[in-house]
Design a protein around this motif. Structure first.
Motif, mmCIF file in Angstrom:
data_model
loop_
_atom_site.group_PDB
_atom_site.id
_atom_site.type_symbol
_atom_site.label_atom_id
_atom_site.label_comp_id
_atom_site.label_asym_id
_atom_site.label_seq_id
_atom_site.Cartn_x
_atom_site.Cartn_y
_atom_site.Cartn_z
ATOM 1 N N VAL A 422 27.637 42.963 48.097
ATOM 2 C CA VAL A 422 28.921 42.464 48.599
ATOM 3 C C VAL A 422 29.436 41.318 47.722
ATOM 4 O O VAL A 422 30.619 41.278 47.341
ATOM 5 N N ILE A 423 28.552 40.396 47.367
ATOM 6 C CA ILE A 423 28.975 39.251 46.547
ATOM 7 C C ILE A 423 29.334 39.714 45.136
ATOM 8 O O ILE A 423 30.301 39.221 44.528
ATOM 9 N N ALA A 424 28.601 40.702 44.627
ATOM 10 C CA ALA A 424 28.934 41.219 43.293
ATOM 11 C C ALA A 424 30.299 41.892 43.297
ATOM 12 O O ALA A 424 31.067 41.792 42.331
ATOM 13 N N ALA A 425 30.611 42.586 44.381
ATOM 14 C CA ALA A 425 31.920 43.246 44.466
ATOM 15 C C ALA A 425 33.038 42.201 44.436
ATOM 16 O O ALA A 425 34.035 42.345 43.711
ATOM 17 N N LEU A 429 35.879 41.359 41.377
ATOM 18 C CA LEU A 429 37.338 41.238 41.570
ATOM 19 C C LEU A 429 37.853 39.917 41.004
ATOM 20 O O LEU A 429 38.939 39.850 40.421
ATOM 21 N N ILE A 430 37.045 38.878 41.156
ATOM 22 C CA ILE A 430 37.449 37.552 40.663
ATOM 23 C C ILE A 430 37.388 37.501 39.135
ATOM 24 O O ILE A 430 38.322 37.044 38.470
ATOM 25 N N LYS A 434 40.524 39.681 37.678
ATOM 26 C CA LYS A 434 41.354 38.457 37.676
ATOM 27 C C LYS A 434 42.233 38.381 38.922
ATOM 28 O O LYS A 434 43.404 37.984 38.859
ATOM 29 N N LEU A 435 41.666 38.790 40.043
ATOM 30 C CA LEU A 435 42.429 38.679 41.284
ATOM 31 C C LEU A 435 42.499 37.212 41.702
ATOM 32 O O LEU A 435 41.665 36.400 41.302
ATOM 33 N N PRO A 436 43.489 36.875 42.503
ATOM 34 C CA PRO A 436 43.634 35.473 42.902
ATOM 35 C C PRO A 436 42.454 34.974 43.731
ATOM 36 O O PRO A 436 41.874 35.719 44.513
#
Ligand SMILES: Cc1cc2nc3c(=O)[nH]c(=O)nc-3n(C[C@H](O)[C@H](O)[C@H](O)COP(=O)(O)OP(=O)(O)OC[C@H]3O[C@@H](n4cnc5c(N)ncnc54)[C@H](O)[C@@H]3O)c2cc1C
Length: 606
Positions: A422-425, A429-430, A434-436
């Motif tokens: 879950v944290i890797a997913a 994204l981050i 480059k999601l906010p």
């Protein structure tokens, strides 16, 4: 459609489906199932607030106390009660603990003072595709986006609204759905919006002002649309919601839908302790405490929201056996993911004093109660600068295992493999998409400019569990907001940015005191002082998710990719709790999609 508080419609009656919770998801599913002719009972803990002016009129959201907020107490890890309570939705309309925030009968959960959900924009393709990447075939942008389209009835802004800051991309809206989305009439604080739009690219270098919050692959800043419509007869911005669009609307009436309001479901009933086929529910009203039963021949669907569904499962004997033992509940399915992975975005804000000469200028400050006229979504490059961002991203990738282990140790995850997934997913994204990572809301109230903000993709996780079998006791919610060091960094950085905004050139002549609140965390304050203040003043932004995550069982999942509760038959969860990680939007657009898709999956099996 029958909407009543008379329990005789349900007591010892059998329906095809029973839906627990008349919030955003529950109403959406009920609408589809009853539309196919199946008999459906919704049991909703909150009241039917259809004609309550504070619910109907979007700008009266400050007057909702008592109607729409369960205000669950929250606790720290030592068991001490926190200073803030959780706005847990009473659906759009019902009483606040149960109603989902968005326009359902009830809403999902937050402070009445902040009102029911209204801000509308879409998540990105990358994050919806990540649901599938986490072991959930069929949950992706291609399958979900059509449902977002289908629910929306967008009214494009007119020329006056456009001159006051509204803009839109016609390709990212639906036009024929039951839930209205529009800009307010008139637009709020048009001159102040211009100031924020000038300041935002200065404080978040690289962030550009776009024409639509829904039109993005990563970051954007734009004026907000809301789930409202302007009623020319009453001249009011009027709330739209699942309840108004799918339950109360004259075109949506059903012969086969019954809603029992002001009754809470205590637990799910099974055929027997050995045959875990869900057969009914036990429910009652806390005022007299008497419990009754109702039965379903096809399925029970839990849609009580991320803060209520997990406790219902635990009271039903589904959860971590050690937690159930302590609460005096017999374990039927040892499913330790129930109640873990809970998370929300920790929000707070700063304000600046408006200069005397602009105090009465309603294009700059007003008392209108529509939250979030301009929203900016910034990624790590824009928040930290590219070189710091590079380092922070490397750290995030390096620390996946230690983060996962810490969550397991804290009781917020079942095992390291699941926590890591879950944290890797979220990290992917981050870092890669480059999601906010932060939402920054430009607002004003009489006499002050404000910035309200929160880490958008938090890595902190908490938990929610029962500690008694008493069906009417509130659960023990331990949010652990800001327990993760990345979330702390984001929080401190965005708080500092808010001060930069009010001291930036665009605001200068309009601001009398850029450090009005908090006045003691000033230009020379340390990161530790900022963090301390952030911790003391922040609370959940009302996007609670994760407590019944849709994940493989071996990762601590509670429901499979058809939303069936592991270890049971004919029992599903359809609400915000199924989302394993935060979306970089306010939740309702995505939840309308997940709940419509859920209804189709349920109908496939009917
Ligand atoms: C104050 C507030 C403001 C928000 N603002 C926005 C916004 O601007 N934009 C946005 O996109 N999202 C917003 N949200 C978030 C959004 O409303 C929620 O994410 C969404 O409503 C969750 O949907 P759900 O179906 O999971 O649960 P809900 O919509 O919360 O529905 C759950 C329902 O179950 C009922 N219930 C609870 N326990 C029981 C029980 N034991 N028995 C029977 N019924 C029960 C509740 O009363 C409630 O009606 C906001 C939320 C809140 C609380």
């Amino acid at each position: 459609t029958i909407i009543t508080t008379d329990r005789s419609v349900a007591v010892n009656q059998t329906f095809d489906y029973i839906i627990v919770g008349g919030g955003l998801s529950g109403i959406t599913v009920a609408n589809k199932l009853s539309g196919e002719g199946y008999s459906v009972l919704i049991i909703e803990a909150g009241p039917d607030a259809q004609d309550v002016p504070a619910v109907l009129n979007a700008e009266e959201r400050g007057n909702l106390n008592g109607y729409c907020n369960w205000q669950y107490p929250a606790f720290d890890e030592s068991g001490s009660q926190l200073s803030w309570s959780i706005d847990s939705g009473v659906g759009d309309d019902i009483d606040r603990a149960s109603l989902g925030a968005n326009g359902s009968f009830a809403s999902d959960g937050r402070h009445a003072s902040e009102g029911l959900p209204q801000v509308w924009f879409r998540p990105t393709k990358a994050e919806l595709d990540t649901l599938q990447a986490l072991g959930n075939p069929g949950w992706n942008w291609d399958t979900l986006e059509p449902y977002i389209d289908a629910i929306e009835r967008f009214t494009p802004p007119d020329e006056v609204q456009i001159s006051q800051g509204a803009a839109y991309d016609p390709s990212v809206h639906g036009y024929n759905g039951p839930v209205n989305v529009s800009f307010p009439t008139p637009m709020r604080i048009p001159q102040a919006q211009k100031l924020y739009k000038k300041a935002v690219p200065i404080i978040f270098p690289g962030l550009t002002v776009g024409n639509d919050l829904s039109s993005r692959t990563s970051t954007v800043s734009a004026s907000t649309s809301w789930t409202i419509w302007y009623n020319p007869e009453t001249q009011k911005n009027t709330r739209s919601s699942a309840a108004y669009g799918l339950l109360y609307a004259s075109g949506q009436q059903r012969d086969t839908l019954t809603v029992l309001a002001e009754h809470a479901v205590a637990k799910v009933l099974f055929k027997s302790d050995r045959d875990l086929t869900a057969s009914g529910v036990q429910f009652g009203n806390a005022s007299d405490g008497v419990l009754f039963e109702a039965y379903a021949s096809k399925e029970i669907i839990l849609a009580a929201g991320s803060l209520a569904t997990a406790p219902i499962l635990e009271r039903s004997g589904i959860g971590s056996s050690s937690i159930l033992n302590k609460a005096g509940v017999k374990t039927l399915v040892d499913l330790p993911g129930v109640g873990r992975n809970l998370n929300d975005q920790p929000g707070t804000g700063t304000s600046a004093l408006v200069a005397d000469s602009f105090q009465n200028d309603t294009s700059i400050v007003d008392g209108r109660n529509l939250f979030a006229p301009i929203i900016s979504l910034a990624n790590t490059d824009q928040l930290f600068g590219t070189s710091n961002s590079w380092q922070i991203s490397n750290d995030l990738l390096r620390d996946l295992n230690s983060r996962a282990n810490a969550l397991v140790k804290a009781g917020a995850a079942v095992n390291a493999a699941g926590a890591r997934a879950v944290i890797a997913a979220a990290t992917n994204l981050i870092v890669s998409n480059k999601l906010p990572v932060v939402e920054f809301v430009g607002e004003s109230y009489p006499s002050v400019f404000t910035a309200v903000f929160w880490p958008l993709m938090p890595l902190s996780r908490g938990y929610i569990h029962i500690n008694t079998s008493n069906p009417f006791a509130t659960p023990v919610i331990t949010p652990r907001l800001l327990s993760d060091s990345f979330d702390q960094k984001v929080a401190v950085a965005v708080a500092r940015k808010s001060r930069d905004a009010f001291t930036s050139a665009p605001f200068q002549q309009y601001v009398a005191d850029a450090y009005l609140d908090p006045s003691d965390v000033g230009p020379n304050a340390t990161d530790a002082q900022y963090l301390d203040w952030y911790r003391q003043t922040s609370y959940g932004a009302s996007h609670w998710i994760g407590s019944t995550s849709m994940l493989p069982r071996e990762w601590g999942g509670v429901v499979d990719s058809h939303l069936r509760v592991y270890g049971t038959k004919r029992l599903r969860v359809v609400d915000a709790g199924i989302l394993p990680f935060q979306l970089t939007t306010h939740s309702m657009s995505a939840l309308y999609a997940t709940s419509q898709r859920a209804a189709d999956l349920i109908l496939d099996d009917a």
